[in-house]
Design a protein around this motif. Structure first.
Motif, PDB file in Angstrom:
ATOM      1  N   SER A   1      35.585  -6.087  80.927  1.00 57.31           N
ATOM      2  CA  SER A   1      36.326  -6.620  79.775  1.00 57.31           C
ATOM      3  C   SER A   1      35.385  -7.219  78.725  1.00 57.31           C
TER       4      SER A   1
ATOM      5  N   LYS B   1      33.849  -5.009  75.191  1.00 56.20           N
ATOM      6  CA  LYS B   1      34.359  -4.927  73.813  1.00 56.20           C
ATOM      7  C   LYS B   1      33.790  -6.033  72.910  1.00 56.20           C
ATOM      8  N   HIS B   2      33.227  -7.076  73.501  1.00 54.74           N
ATOM      9  CA  HIS B   2      32.649  -8.154  72.687  1.00 54.74           C
ATOM     10  C   HIS B   2      31.191  -7.885  72.317  1.00 54.74           C
TER      11      HIS B   2
ATOM     12  N   ARG C   1      28.112  -2.774  69.081  1.00 54.17           N
ATOM     13  CA  ARG C   1      27.675  -1.397  69.364  1.00 54.17           C
ATOM     14  C   ARG C   1      26.405  -1.050  68.604  1.00 54.17           C
TER      15      ARG C   1
END
Ligand SMILES: C[S@@+](CC[C@H](N)C(=O)[O-])C[C@H]1O[C@@H](n2cnc3c(N)ncnc32)[C@H](O)[C@@H]1O
Length: 222
Positions: free
Chosen positions: A160, A163-164, A167
């Motif tokens: 989880s 996503k923090h 990229r």
């Protein structure tokens, strides 16, 4: 390695070095779950020597040595390896644990087919380009004896936290100055191309979703 990757590699090495200087025993003292698994797998195969890559300050190398394995541990942080050596001495395990500075972007030192087992917890998900990652796995394949076993654990794309992370290119991501990669099952499968894939297990450790992978270098290559 292109220039961007050389700079990234250097910056990551400095990052890890200063993290270990700032926080000795950064990863804790108990073994990782993957190391506990690896001890069982290697022991069942009658293996008593292990090459550990990206060993950090050695929580797993020391654990494996306590289980009776001879361990050669490598990492590209001298500060981490110093902590490992000191602890091995303190525990009287220095006859079973050796430690050497090595960047796994360079060829692995052992000769072809001379190693029985390789273990790497949270190394393959470090800041490697796709080609560096493939070369590293090919090097591990090269140094293992036929029938030799490679156990590794990496962050899962199902984590989880993924996503923090910001990229970057090449499937890498960055958080707090550390760069890494979250693995999906297709990457695990791709890296197992020249191997017998014995198991791929998703699991949780701390707050992380992980993959554990066990693969064997085939005795007869096809
Ligand atoms: C997340 S830590 C895991 C440490 C250890 N395996 C553990 O579980 O306690 C990742 C380790 O990989 C090492 N590392 C990262 N890139 C490396 C490289 N190119 N060559 C060698 N070690 C590297 C870092 O110094 C760090 O010790």
């Amino acid at each position: 390695m292109n220039t961007g990757h050389v700079e990234l590699a250097r910056a990551q090495q400095e990052r890890w070095e200063s993290a270990y200087v700032r926080r000795p025993r950064l990863h804790g003292v108990g073994p990782s779950r993957a190391a506990e698994w690896a001890a069982g797998v290697f022991g069942a195969a009658g293996i008593d020597d292990v090459l550990e890559l990206g060993a950090g300050h050695g929580r797993d190398a020391l654990f494996l040595a306590r289980q009776g394995f001879s361990v050669h541990a490598t990492d590209f942080s001298e500060a981490a390896l110093d902590q490992l050596r000191l602890e091995a001495q303190r525990e009287g395990l220095d006859d079973r644990v050796t430690a050497a500075l090595h960047d796994v972007r360079d060829p692995l030192p052992p000769a072809d087919a001379t190693v029985n087992a390789v273990f790497a917890n949270l190394l393959l998900n470090m800041a490697f380009s796709p080609s560096e990652l493939r070369s590293l796995v090919a090097e591990i394949h090269r140094v293992l004896c036929p029938g030799g076993i490679f156990v590794y654990a990496v962050w899962s794309a199902a984590d989880s936290c993924a996503k923090h992370w910001r990229r970057l290119e090449d499937g890498l991501a960055m958080h707090d100055g550390f760069v890494g990669r979250f693995f999906d099952e297709s990457l695990v499968t791709e890296l197992a191309e020249e191997w017998r894939l014995d198991e791929t297990t998703p699991y949780d450790e701390g707050q992380r979703r992980m993959w554990r992978v066990t693969m064997t270098k085939p005795v007869q290559e096809s």
